[in-house]
Scaffold this active site. Structure first.
Site, PDB file in Angstrom:
ATOM      1  N   CYS A 167      14.189  14.860  -4.427  1.00 48.52           N
ATOM      2  CA  CYS A 167      14.516  15.146  -3.131  1.00 48.52           C
ATOM      3  C   CYS A 167      15.887  15.091  -2.918  1.00 48.52           C
ATOM      4  O   CYS A 167      16.346  15.433  -2.106  1.00 48.52           O
ATOM      5  CB  CYS A 167      13.530  14.529  -1.885  1.00 48.52           C
ATOM      6  SG  CYS A 167      12.232  14.094  -1.790  1.00 48.52           S
ATOM      7  N   HIS A 200      17.841  15.006   4.028  1.00 53.07           N
ATOM      8  CA  HIS A 200      16.881  14.991   3.334  1.00 53.07           C
ATOM      9  C   HIS A 200      15.863  15.068   4.320  1.00 53.07           C
ATOM     10  O   HIS A 200      15.545  14.254   5.503  1.00 53.07           O
ATOM     11  CB  HIS A 200      16.676  14.534   1.871  1.00 53.07           C
ATOM     12  CG  HIS A 200      15.255  14.665   1.699  1.00 53.07           C
ATOM     13  ND1 HIS A 200      14.785  16.222   1.666  1.00 53.07           N
ATOM     14  CD2 HIS A 200      14.071  13.793   1.863  1.00 53.07           C
ATOM     15  CE1 HIS A 200      13.508  15.341   0.987  1.00 53.07           C
ATOM     16  NE2 HIS A 200      13.318  14.573   0.945  1.00 53.07           N
ATOM     17  N   ASN A 210       8.508  17.495   4.025  1.00 44.17           N
ATOM     18  CA  ASN A 210       9.916  18.041   3.219  1.00 44.17           C
ATOM     19  C   ASN A 210       9.303  19.097   2.066  1.00 44.17           C
ATOM     20  O   ASN A 210       8.425  19.278   1.662  1.00 44.17           O
ATOM     21  CB  ASN A 210       9.214  15.738   2.857  1.00 44.17           C
ATOM     22  CG  ASN A 210      10.064  15.663   1.206  1.00 44.17           C
ATOM     23  OD1 ASN A 210      10.837  16.478   1.014  1.00 44.17           O
ATOM     24  ND2 ASN A 210       9.947  14.613   1.352  1.00 44.17           N
TER      25      ASN A 210
HETATM   26  O1  UT7 Z   1      10.780  12.422   0.285  1.00 44.88           O
HETATM   27  C1  UT7 Z   1      11.543  11.795  -1.277  1.00 44.88           C
HETATM   28  C2  UT7 Z   1      10.600  10.490  -0.908  1.00 44.88           C
HETATM   29  N1  UT7 Z   1       9.569  10.194   0.077  1.00 44.88           N
HETATM   30  C3  UT7 Z   1       9.693   9.381   1.360  1.00 44.88           C
HETATM   31  O2  UT7 Z   1      10.872   9.147   1.739  1.00 44.88           O
HETATM   32  C4  UT7 Z   1       8.118   9.250   2.138  1.00 44.88           C
HETATM   33  C5  UT7 Z   1       8.840   7.491   1.919  1.00 44.88           C
HETATM   34  N2  UT7 Z   1       6.793   7.327   2.428  1.00 44.88           N
HETATM   35  C6  UT7 Z   1       6.875   7.918   4.501  1.00 44.88           C
HETATM   36  O3  UT7 Z   1       6.897   8.668   5.043  1.00 44.88           O
HETATM   37  C7  UT7 Z   1       5.653   7.128   5.090  1.00 44.88           C
HETATM   38  O4  UT7 Z   1       5.034   5.977   4.278  1.00 44.88           O
HETATM   39  C8  UT7 Z   1       4.386   7.743   4.642  1.00 44.88           C
HETATM   40  C9  UT7 Z   1       4.620   9.083   5.367  1.00 44.88           C
HETATM   41  C10 UT7 Z   1       3.886   8.221   3.411  1.00 44.88           C
HETATM   42  C11 UT7 Z   1       2.934   7.032   4.992  1.00 44.88           C
HETATM   43  O5  UT7 Z   1       2.989   6.600   7.248  1.00 44.88           O
HETATM   44  P1  UT7 Z   1       2.820   5.145   6.535  1.00 44.88           P
HETATM   45  O6  UT7 Z   1       3.540   4.755   8.334  1.00 44.88           O
HETATM   46  O7  UT7 Z   1       3.666   4.267   5.797  1.00 44.88           O
HETATM   47  O8  UT7 Z   1       1.834   4.806   6.093  1.00 44.88           O
HETATM   48  P2  UT7 Z   1       1.014   3.724   5.459  1.00 44.88           P
HETATM   49  O9  UT7 Z   1       0.612   4.432   4.063  1.00 44.88           O
HETATM   50  O10 UT7 Z   1       0.639   2.316   5.821  1.00 44.88           O
HETATM   51  O11 UT7 Z   1      -0.618   3.799   5.648  1.00 44.88           O
HETATM   52  C12 UT7 Z   1      -1.612   3.585   7.619  1.00 44.88           C
HETATM   53  C13 UT7 Z   1      -2.649   3.269   7.854  1.00 44.88           C
HETATM   54  C14 UT7 Z   1      -3.414   3.594   6.551  1.00 44.88           C
HETATM   55  O12 UT7 Z   1      -4.774   3.135   7.127  1.00 44.88           O
HETATM   56  P3  UT7 Z   1      -5.190   1.529   7.008  1.00 44.88           P
HETATM   57  O13 UT7 Z   1      -5.147   0.743   5.499  1.00 44.88           O
HETATM   58  O14 UT7 Z   1      -4.070   0.479   8.155  1.00 44.88           O
HETATM   59  O15 UT7 Z   1      -6.631   1.433   7.556  1.00 44.88           O
HETATM   60  C15 UT7 Z   1      -3.697   4.499   6.277  1.00 44.88           C
HETATM   61  O16 UT7 Z   1      -4.736   4.868   5.310  1.00 44.88           O
HETATM   62  O17 UT7 Z   1      -2.849   5.604   8.413  1.00 44.88           O
HETATM   63  C16 UT7 Z   1      -3.404   5.711   6.805  1.00 44.88           C
HETATM   64  N3  UT7 Z   1      -3.407   6.882   6.829  1.00 44.88           N
HETATM   65  C17 UT7 Z   1      -3.726   8.123   7.587  1.00 44.88           C
HETATM   66  N4  UT7 Z   1      -4.079   8.290   8.868  1.00 44.88           N
HETATM   67  C18 UT7 Z   1      -4.711   9.520   9.169  1.00 44.88           C
HETATM   68  C19 UT7 Z   1      -2.402   7.248   5.501  1.00 44.88           C
HETATM   69  N5  UT7 Z   1      -2.785   8.593   5.646  1.00 44.88           N
HETATM   70  C20 UT7 Z   1      -2.850   9.269   6.577  1.00 44.88           C
HETATM   71  C21 UT7 Z   1      -3.047  10.851   7.259  1.00 44.88           C
HETATM   72  N6  UT7 Z   1      -3.892  10.971   8.809  1.00 44.88           N
HETATM   73  N7  UT7 Z   1      -2.722  11.816   7.028  1.00 44.88           N
END
Ligand code: UT7
Length: 329
Positions: A116, A256, A286
């Site tokens: 990115c 970004h 993204n």
């Molecule tokens: O561009 C290059 C670099 N990349 C980035 O900068 C990305 C950085 N990371 C992020 O933007 C975030 O971590 C994400 C958007 C990828 C994920 O968001 P988060 O708030 O960190 O969510 P999480 O991975 O901690 O997941 C929280 C919960 C989980 O459920 P439990 O375990 O709490 O029951 C996931 O299974 O949300 C669940 N979950 C979803 N629920 C509904 C994960 N994806 C989804 C989804 N819809 N699409």
């Protein structure tokens, strides 16, 4: 001797027509509009449809528009750098394919792979070619067909990414405009958190790797989030300090677009108000190397000659960095 600066003298960007909305994603994986919007800021993303369409098709559209807008003959381009993580093929470079499609015949070119942060890495590289005095017209393209490496059964990644790209023309100027400063960083130990497992020399593609879905993006979202928030903000604050820029001196932060929460945290640390932050993640998601040129293109009519812009990115690798430039058009 008068110092030569490298200035952006043209910008164009392009996104494919098809829009994949949060609503449509709800029919594909277990997710919902509220979760996606509140956790990422994304409502929809554009997807490149059609047989045998690749990143070069996105890059070509951006470059074609750029050459038209700037009245540049393709024959006059000296160098084209394409930042991408989704090259048409492992080789040859997508830069060469874009050049061929755009009629750029008197140039050389190469791809930049910095995930990115690729667009700002490529811009910093191009700047040095121009400042050396040897290159007069350098095109920097940031383009990705992220849909080609996204697993549309994985809700943790498929809601985030989209396809798009943009291109800028860099030319020399002796005015006090253009790229003023850059800080580029990388830390390869971060590769464990964000990568593509198979398809490279370490683990060539095979039936087994495809069956295991190892040709798709692997991301540990939370770990990447923590590094992104800290590093993108640190590097943006550092470039302001070292150039004695106060928040009111910054016309726009051009971040970004990975996650609205990362963008807001960076702006807060810099002390820059939200109305001075380019944000279009809600419409495109993204797009990896496409995000920063897509923003510059969309905001171009609001920009004035001499405006101080801070470009900032964080991505796989890990890679991150920041560029301070004075808008020159
Ligand atoms: O561009 C290059 C670099 N990349 C980035 O900068 C990305 C950085 N990371 C992020 O933007 C975030 O971590 C994400 C958007 C990828 C994920 O968001 P988060 O708030 O960190 O969510 P999480 O991975 O901690 O997941 C929280 C919960 C989980 O459920 P439990 O375990 O709490 O029951 C996931 O299974 O949300 C669940 N979950 C979803 N629920 C509904 C994960 N994806 C989804 C989804 N819809 N699409």
């Amino acid at each position: 001797m008068t110092k030569i600066n490298a200035a952006i003298t043209g910008i164009h960007a392009w996104a494919p027509e098809y829009i994949l909305s949060n609503k449509e994603l709800e029919t594909m994986v277990e997710t919902n509009d509220e979760w996606i919007l509140s956790r990422t800021g994304i409502s929809e993303r554009h997807i490149l449809k059609g047989e045998r369409k690749g990143t070069s098709d996105i890059g070509y559209e951006a470059v074609k528009g750029l050459l038209e807008k700037t009245n540049t003959s393709p024959e006059d381009v000296d160098l084209l750098i394409c930042a991408t993580v989704t090259p048409d093929m492992q080789f040859p470079a997508t830069a060469n394919i874009i050049s061929d499609k755009a009629g750029i015949k008197n140039a050389w070119g190469f791809d930049m792979n910095a995930a990115c942060s690729g667009f700002i890495y490529a811009l910093e590289s191009a700047r040095n070619f121009v400042e050396s005095g040897r290159y007069k017209k350098v095109v920097v393209v940031g383009a990705d067909k992220m849909s080609s490496i996204v697993d549309y059964t994985d809700r943790a990644t498929c809601v985030i990414f989209g396809d798009a790209g943009g291109a800028v023309l860099l030319e020399p100027t002796t005015d006090n405009l253009g790229i003023m400063d850059a800080i580029m960083q990388s830390d390869g130990s971060g590769r464990v958190h964000l990568h593509q497992k198979a398809g490279g020399s370490l683990k060539p593609a095979s039936h087994e790797t495809v069956d295991a879905g190892e040709h798709y993006i692997y991301q540990e979202g939370q770990a990447v989030f923590k590094f992104a928030v800290t590093n993108m903000a640190d590097v943006s604050v550092k470039i302001m300090e070292r150039n004695k820029l106060k928040p009111e001196d910054v016309a726009y932060l051009v971040p970004h677009q990975a996650n609205l929460r990362i963008i807001e945290a960076t702006a807060r640390r810099m002390g820059v108000e939200k109305d001075k932050v380019m944000i279009n993640i809600q419409k495109y998601g993204n797009t990896t190397n496409g995000t920063i040129p897509m923003c510059l293109h969309e905001w171009q009519s609001k920009l004035k000659k001499g405006d101080n812009l801070i470009l900032a990115a964080f991505g796989g690798g890990f890679t991150w960095g920041s560029i301070y430039l004075k808008w020159a058009i």
